[in-house]
Design a protein around this motif. Structure first.
Motif, PDB file in Angstrom:
ATOM      1  N   TYR A 167       0.874  -1.260  -0.097  1.00 56.00           N
ATOM      2  CA  TYR A 167      -0.045   0.046  -0.061  1.00 56.00           C
ATOM      3  C   TYR A 167       0.846   1.143  -0.221  1.00 56.00           C
ATOM      4  N   HIS A 168       0.563   2.114  -0.999  1.00 57.68           N
ATOM      5  CA  HIS A 168       1.209   3.655  -1.116  1.00 57.68           C
ATOM      6  C   HIS A 168       2.652   3.456  -1.403  1.00 57.68           C
ATOM      7  N   HIS A 169       3.777   2.768  -0.920  1.00 54.00           N
ATOM      8  CA  HIS A 169       4.842   2.960  -1.670  1.00 54.00           C
ATOM      9  C   HIS A 169       5.881   1.719  -0.855  1.00 54.00           C
ATOM     10  N   PHE A 170       6.957   1.363  -1.453  1.00 55.09           N
ATOM     11  CA  PHE A 170       8.035   0.667  -0.965  1.00 55.09           C
ATOM     12  C   PHE A 170       9.254   1.709  -0.606  1.00 55.09           C
ATOM     13  N   THR A 171       9.680   1.158   0.753  1.00 53.75           N
ATOM     14  CA  THR A 171      10.705   2.368   1.220  1.00 53.75           C
ATOM     15  C   THR A 171      11.880   2.037   0.487  1.00 53.75           C
ATOM     16  N   GLN A 172      12.862   3.030   0.447  1.00 55.53           N
ATOM     17  CA  GLN A 172      14.175   2.716  -0.297  1.00 55.53           C
ATOM     18  C   GLN A 172      14.843   1.314   0.283  1.00 55.53           C
ATOM     19  N   LYS A 173      14.889   1.218   1.641  1.00 53.60           N
ATOM     20  CA  LYS A 173      15.584  -0.070   2.166  1.00 53.60           C
ATOM     21  C   LYS A 173      14.728  -1.272   1.550  1.00 53.60           C
ATOM     22  N   GLU A 174      13.499  -1.496   1.291  1.00 56.00           N
ATOM     23  CA  GLU A 174      12.794  -2.406   1.089  1.00 56.00           C
ATOM     24  C   GLU A 174      12.914  -2.619  -0.533  1.00 56.00           C
ATOM     25  N   MET A 175      13.153  -1.470  -1.302  1.00 55.55           N
ATOM     26  CA  MET A 175      13.615  -1.639  -2.744  1.00 55.55           C
ATOM     27  C   MET A 175      15.117  -2.184  -2.941  1.00 55.55           C
ATOM     28  N   GLN A 176      15.809  -2.173  -1.915  1.00 52.42           N
ATOM     29  CA  GLN A 176      17.123  -2.894  -2.090  1.00 52.42           C
ATOM     30  C   GLN A 176      16.864  -4.247  -2.197  1.00 52.42           C
ATOM     31  N   ASP A 177      15.909  -4.931  -1.597  1.00 50.21           N
ATOM     32  CA  ASP A 177      15.756  -6.129  -1.404  1.00 50.21           C
ATOM     33  C   ASP A 177      14.480  -6.735  -2.360  1.00 50.21           C
ATOM     34  N   VAL A 178      13.992  -6.039  -3.153  1.00 47.26           N
ATOM     35  CA  VAL A 178      12.877  -6.337  -4.180  1.00 47.26           C
ATOM     36  C   VAL A 178      13.141  -5.684  -5.418  1.00 47.26           C
ATOM     37  N   SER A 179      12.954  -6.593  -6.447  1.00 52.99           N
ATOM     38  CA  SER A 179      13.323  -6.326  -7.763  1.00 52.99           C
ATOM     39  C   SER A 179      11.869  -6.331  -8.532  1.00 52.99           C
ATOM     40  N   LEU A 180      12.117  -5.321  -9.644  1.00 56.66           N
ATOM     41  CA  LEU A 180      10.927  -5.134 -10.555  1.00 56.66           C
ATOM     42  C   LEU A 180      10.361  -6.531 -11.159  1.00 56.66           C
ATOM     43  N   PRO A 181       9.374  -6.690 -11.412  1.00 53.96           N
ATOM     44  CA  PRO A 181       7.902  -5.782 -11.357  1.00 53.96           C
ATOM     45  C   PRO A 181       7.445  -5.755  -9.932  1.00 53.96           C
TER      46      PRO A 181
END
Length: 108
Positions: free
Chosen positions: A19-33
């Motif tokens: 919901y709303h956004h991924f944090t910058q820290k979470e984005m380090q561990d999650v790849s697109l899509p």
């Protein structure tokens, strides 16, 4: 449609969502899509001086490395399956983020 129902529906995409956004820290561990969903407001129906029917605005943002027609069609098929009329209102490359965004807007 409740938040739980929306998330249960989005699970069918089989990609990470928040919901709303991924944090910058979470984005380090999650790849697109990935998917992001928000409820930016309401468009309720009023009658006799009261809210007769609650209607939530729902935005679903699909982020990919490149334009992914198949993944868009999968999301559209899921929305159709749940009987949700939708509109794709944006489909663009986000240069600063280096990712593709496809935005779907609907009311639930």
């Amino acid at each position: 449609m409740t938040a739980e129902q929306i998330e249960k529906m989005l699970e069918e995409m089989e990609i990470p969502f928040k919901y709303h956004h991924f944090t910058q820290k979470e984005m380090q561990d999650v790849s697109l899509p990935i998917l992001v969903w928000i409820v930016p407001g309401t468009d309720n129906f009023f009658a006799d001086g009261q809210t007769y029917h609650k209607i939530k605005e729902l935005d679903i943002e699909l982020y990919t490395d490149e334009k992914d027609w198949a993944l868009e069609e999968k999301l559209e098929g899921i929305l159709d399956k749940y009987g949700i009329p939708w509109q794709q209102t944006a489909s663009e490359w986000l240069e600063t983020e280096k990712m593709w965004e496809s935005l779907y807007e609907m009311e639930v």
